[in-house]
Write a protein that holds these residues in place. Structure first.
Motif, PDB file in Angstrom:
ATOM      1  N   ILE A  20      18.982 -26.135 -21.127  1.00 56.26           N
ATOM      2  CA  ILE A  20      17.791 -26.144 -21.982  1.00 56.26           C
ATOM      3  C   ILE A  20      16.930 -27.347 -21.643  1.00 56.26           C
ATOM      4  CG2 ILE A  20      16.953 -26.229 -24.376  1.00 56.26           C
ATOM      5  CD1 ILE A  20      19.856 -25.246 -25.146  1.00 56.26           C
ATOM      6  N   LEU A  21      15.670 -27.098 -21.320  1.00 55.07           N
ATOM      7  CA  LEU A  21      14.720 -28.178 -21.078  1.00 55.07           C
ATOM      8  C   LEU A  21      13.790 -28.275 -22.289  1.00 55.07           C
ATOM      9  CD1 LEU A  21      12.749 -28.894 -17.797  1.00 55.07           C
ATOM     10  CD2 LEU A  21      11.759 -29.281 -20.044  1.00 55.07           C
TER      11      LEU A  21
ATOM     12  N   ALA B  93      25.919 -31.311 -28.742  1.00 53.61           N
ATOM     13  CA  ALA B  93      27.145 -31.219 -29.546  1.00 53.61           C
ATOM     14  C   ALA B  93      27.737 -29.820 -29.499  1.00 53.61           C
ATOM     15  CB  ALA B  93      26.851 -31.623 -30.990  1.00 53.61           C
ATOM     16  N   MET B  94      26.891 -28.828 -29.281  1.00 51.70           N
ATOM     17  CA  MET B  94      27.352 -27.439 -29.216  1.00 51.70           C
ATOM     18  C   MET B  94      27.749 -27.025 -27.805  1.00 51.70           C
ATOM     19  SD  MET B  94      24.443 -25.890 -31.810  1.00 51.70           S
ATOM     20  CE  MET B  94      25.061 -24.216 -31.999  1.00 51.70           C
ATOM     21  N   GLY B  95      27.725 -27.978 -26.867  1.00 55.54           N
ATOM     22  CA  GLY B  95      28.235 -27.719 -25.531  1.00 55.54           C
ATOM     23  C   GLY B  95      27.212 -27.291 -24.499  1.00 55.54           C
ATOM     24  N   HIS B  96      25.921 -27.434 -24.790  1.00 54.38           N
ATOM     25  CA  HIS B  96      24.883 -27.011 -23.860  1.00 54.38           C
ATOM     26  C   HIS B  96      24.363 -28.193 -23.046  1.00 54.38           C
ATOM     27  CE1 HIS B  96      24.724 -23.024 -25.729  1.00 54.38           C
ATOM     28  NE2 HIS B  96      24.867 -23.666 -26.875  1.00 54.38           N
ATOM     29  N   ALA B  97      23.846 -27.898 -21.859  1.00 57.32           N
ATOM     30  CA  ALA B  97      23.222 -28.915 -21.016  1.00 57.32           C
ATOM     31  C   ALA B  97      21.765 -29.060 -21.435  1.00 57.32           C
ATOM     32  CB  ALA B  97      23.318 -28.522 -19.549  1.00 57.32           C
ATOM     33  N   VAL B  98      21.321 -30.292 -21.641  1.00 54.79           N
ATOM     34  CA  VAL B  98      19.978 -30.546 -22.165  1.00 54.79           C
ATOM     35  C   VAL B  98      19.267 -31.570 -21.299  1.00 54.79           C
ATOM     36  CG1 VAL B  98      18.632 -31.425 -24.118  1.00 54.79           C
ATOM     37  CG2 VAL B  98      20.650 -29.998 -24.535  1.00 54.79           C
ATOM     38  N   ALA B  99      18.015 -31.267 -20.980  1.00 58.53           N
ATOM     39  CA  ALA B  99      17.109 -32.238 -20.367  1.00 58.53           C
ATOM     40  C   ALA B  99      15.921 -32.407 -21.302  1.00 58.53           C
ATOM     41  CB  ALA B  99      16.644 -31.767 -18.999  1.00 58.53           C
TER      42      ALA B  99
ATOM     43  N   TRP C 166      16.564 -29.119 -11.500  1.00 61.70           N
ATOM     44  CA  TRP C 166      17.484 -29.103 -12.644  1.00 61.70           C
ATOM     45  C   TRP C 166      17.840 -27.673 -13.062  1.00 61.70           C
ATOM     46  CZ3 TRP C 166      18.042 -28.162 -18.018  1.00 61.70           C
ATOM     47  CH2 TRP C 166      19.106 -28.880 -18.620  1.00 61.70           C
ATOM     48  N   ARG C 167      16.937 -26.714 -12.801  1.00 64.57           N
ATOM     49  CA  ARG C 167      17.181 -25.284 -13.012  1.00 64.57           C
ATOM     50  C   ARG C 167      17.494 -24.932 -14.468  1.00 64.57           C
ATOM     51  NH1 ARG C 167      17.840 -22.079  -8.894  1.00 64.57           N
ATOM     52  NH2 ARG C 167      19.477 -20.835  -9.843  1.00 64.57           N
ATOM     53  N   PRO C 168      16.584 -25.170 -15.378  1.00 59.07           N
ATOM     54  CA  PRO C 168      16.814 -24.755 -16.770  1.00 59.07           C
ATOM     55  C   PRO C 168      16.767 -23.235 -16.905  1.00 59.07           C
ATOM     56  CG  PRO C 168      14.549 -25.469 -16.486  1.00 59.07           C
ATOM     57  CD  PRO C 168      15.257 -25.781 -15.189  1.00 59.07           C
ATOM     58  N   GLU C 169      17.401 -22.762 -17.948  1.00 57.87           N
ATOM     59  CA  GLU C 169      17.317 -21.342 -18.284  1.00 57.87           C
ATOM     60  C   GLU C 169      16.223 -21.070 -19.303  1.00 57.87           C
ATOM     61  OE1 GLU C 169      21.418 -19.494 -18.744  1.00 57.87           O
ATOM     62  OE2 GLU C 169      21.886 -21.640 -18.683  1.00 57.87           O
ATOM     63  N   ILE C 170      15.722 -22.113 -19.921  1.00 57.89           N
ATOM     64  CA  ILE C 170      14.631 -21.991 -20.887  1.00 57.89           C
ATOM     65  C   ILE C 170      13.845 -23.295 -20.867  1.00 57.89           C
ATOM     66  CG2 ILE C 170      15.750 -22.931 -22.956  1.00 57.89           C
ATOM     67  CD1 ILE C 170      13.919 -19.605 -23.030  1.00 57.89           C
TER      68      ILE C 170
ATOM     69  N   TRP D 105      17.527 -20.998 -32.698  1.00 53.68           N
ATOM     70  CA  TRP D 105      16.862 -21.242 -31.424  1.00 53.68           C
ATOM     71  C   TRP D 105      17.700 -20.712 -30.263  1.00 53.68           C
ATOM     72  CZ3 TRP D 105      12.097 -21.525 -30.861  1.00 53.68           C
ATOM     73  CH2 TRP D 105      11.261 -22.319 -31.646  1.00 53.68           C
ATOM     74  N   LEU D 106      18.992 -20.948 -30.310  1.00 53.79           N
ATOM     75  CA  LEU D 106      19.846 -20.475 -29.210  1.00 53.79           C
ATOM     76  C   LEU D 106      19.822 -18.955 -29.103  1.00 53.79           C
ATOM     77  CD1 LEU D 106      22.854 -22.921 -29.670  1.00 53.79           C
ATOM     78  CD2 LEU D 106      21.240 -22.877 -27.746  1.00 53.79           C
ATOM     79  N   ASP D 107      19.811 -18.272 -30.225  1.00 51.74           N
ATOM     80  CA  ASP D 107      19.684 -16.812 -30.201  1.00 51.74           C
ATOM     81  C   ASP D 107      18.362 -16.391 -29.563  1.00 51.74           C
ATOM     82  OD1 ASP D 107      22.128 -16.543 -31.443  1.00 51.74           O
ATOM     83  OD2 ASP D 107      21.288 -16.226 -33.448  1.00 51.74           O
ATOM     84  N   CYS D 108      17.301 -17.116 -29.913  1.00 56.07           N
ATOM     85  CA  CYS D 108      15.985 -16.832 -29.342  1.00 56.07           C
ATOM     86  C   CYS D 108      15.984 -17.079 -27.837  1.00 56.07           C
ATOM     87  CB  CYS D 108      14.932 -17.702 -30.039  1.00 56.07           C
ATOM     88  SG  CYS D 108      13.254 -17.521 -29.395  1.00 56.07           S
ATOM     89  N   TYR D 109      16.536 -18.218 -27.425  1.00 51.84           N
ATOM     90  CA  TYR D 109      16.603 -18.532 -25.999  1.00 51.84           C
ATOM     91  C   TYR D 109      17.347 -17.437 -25.233  1.00 51.84           C
ATOM     92  CZ  TYR D 109      15.621 -23.444 -27.423  1.00 51.84           C
ATOM     93  OH  TYR D 109      15.097 -24.592 -27.934  1.00 51.84           O
TER      94      TYR D 109
END
Length: 374
Positions: free
Chosen positions: A3-4, A28-34, A78-82, A355-359
């Protein structure tokens, strides 16, 4: 998920704090964040695990072009998915990126009921095609953007801010310590306002209303305004005009907002313009009584748990403050109801999950167009 979060800045405004809070929750939920900030400087707290890039963009064509190119290179590597942008400048830069490069889905979130004038609304309208989704933090703000022609009604939805109910919670010990540090007597009522010192927060109106309150009641009371900004000299002058130097404090930037909300007997919002004021939700999460003007997003937060008065009306604000102070903190049930409203509807965990559901939904619908790293 990768997630960017793209933000205009990372100072201590409400939108900036929401970006930081989402970053912490996603990590905290285990996602990669930039987290990418268009402008330099950082006052909010980001998780150590988040990747941070500051583009140091200025309002010149050359600087904007350079920032766009830097962002393009970062996205490719970095290749974000969103890509989730926040605030008008970041929203428009994210759309510009999508116009010139293969990107993952782009979400643009507006945080103010007044995102700008005609030129900004035109910019939103002309670039709408490059956003997968536009959201606003309040129904009033969403409708304002639709009415201004910035976005078709079918392409903008409401997603409220999330409140960190673990950080903002009732804490009697914090109340005692904070009140002692502030030098407050047991019978002194503390009124608290939190916000940047800018015209749209209307803190001069708040000082006028507090002067009326002081003139009409014998109850010892103090007003603390937490925040910084260009209106400080005007507010200092208004305090002197009312001879309130011993009763009104411009407290500057503070890191102990949760403790101050616990110390307060009443939170007061005087704003003319908001999107969804985080401080109102944070006050309720601390079970603090709230009086507010009818700025955008307030009614959704408060429900029946506070009093709302018209904007720009100092007598009405003073009367509501006087009534709230007379009522005190309320019963245990009333205090619990304030907090429960936020926990059940606006908790950071719940909003982050939405938000994660939306992503995920947008990512599933989007073709895999991202370019391999150079």
């Amino acid at each position: 998920m990768r997630i960017l979060l793209l933000s205009t800045g990372l100072k201590l405004g409400g939108a900036e704090q929401q970006v930081a809070a989402l970053a912490r929750q996603f990590v905290a939920m285990g996602h990669a964040v930039a987290v990418v900030s268009l402008t330099p400087g950082r006052d909010v707290t980001l998780p150590d695990a988040a990747t941070l890039l500051q583009l140091n963009m200025r309002k010149t064509p050359m600087s904007m072009a350079r920032a766009l190119w830097q962002l393009r290179a970062f996205v490719r590597n970095w290749r974000p998915e969103i890509i989730h942008a926040h605030m008008v400048h970041a929203n428009l830069l994210a759309r510009a990126l999508a116009a010139i490069a293969d990107t993952p889905p782009v979400i643009c979130t507006a945080h103010s009921a007044r995102e700008g004038g005609r030129l900004r609304m035109l910019a939103y309208r002309l670039t709408d095609r490059w956003a997968s989704l536009t959201t606003h933090v309040s129904p009033q703000g969403r409708q304002a953007m639709v009415d201004a022609g910035a976005v078709p009604a079918a392409r903008i939805t409401v997603m409220p801010n999330g409140i960190d109910t673990l950080q903002f919670r009732p804490d009697p010990a914090a109340r005692r310590i904070a009140r002692s540090e502030l030098g407050l007597a047991e019978d002194t009522r503390l009124l608290l306002n939190i916000g940047r010192l800018v015209p749209e927060k209307a803190q001069t109106l708040l000082i006028d209303a507090f002067a009326r309150l002081k003139a009409d009641t014998a109850t010892p009371a103090r007003l603390a305004i937490v925040g910084e900004g260009p209106e400080r000299p005007a507010l200092e002058q208004r305090i002197r005009q009312h001879r309130l130097e011993g009763s009104v404090t411009l407290a500057g930037m503070r890191r102990d907002v949760a403790a101050l909300l616990n110390a307060a007997d009443l939170f007061v919002l005087s704003s003319e313009i908001e999107g969804m004021p985080l401080a109102v939700g944070e006050a309720l999460a601390c079970a603090c009584p709230v009086v507010s003007t009818d700025a955008a997003g307030v009614a959704e937060l408060l429900g029946e748990c506070g009093e709302i008065v018209p904007r720009g009306n100092a007598p009405a604000l003073a009367a509501a403050m006087r009534k709230a102070l007379a009522a005190g903190q309320g019963s245990a049930a009333e205090q619990a109801a304030r907090r429960q409203r936020i926990v059940s509807r606006f908790s950071l965990e719940a909003i982050a999950g939405r938000w994660l559901d939306c992503y995920a939904s947008l990512a599933r619908r989007s073709p895999a167009t991202r370019t391999e790293p150079a």
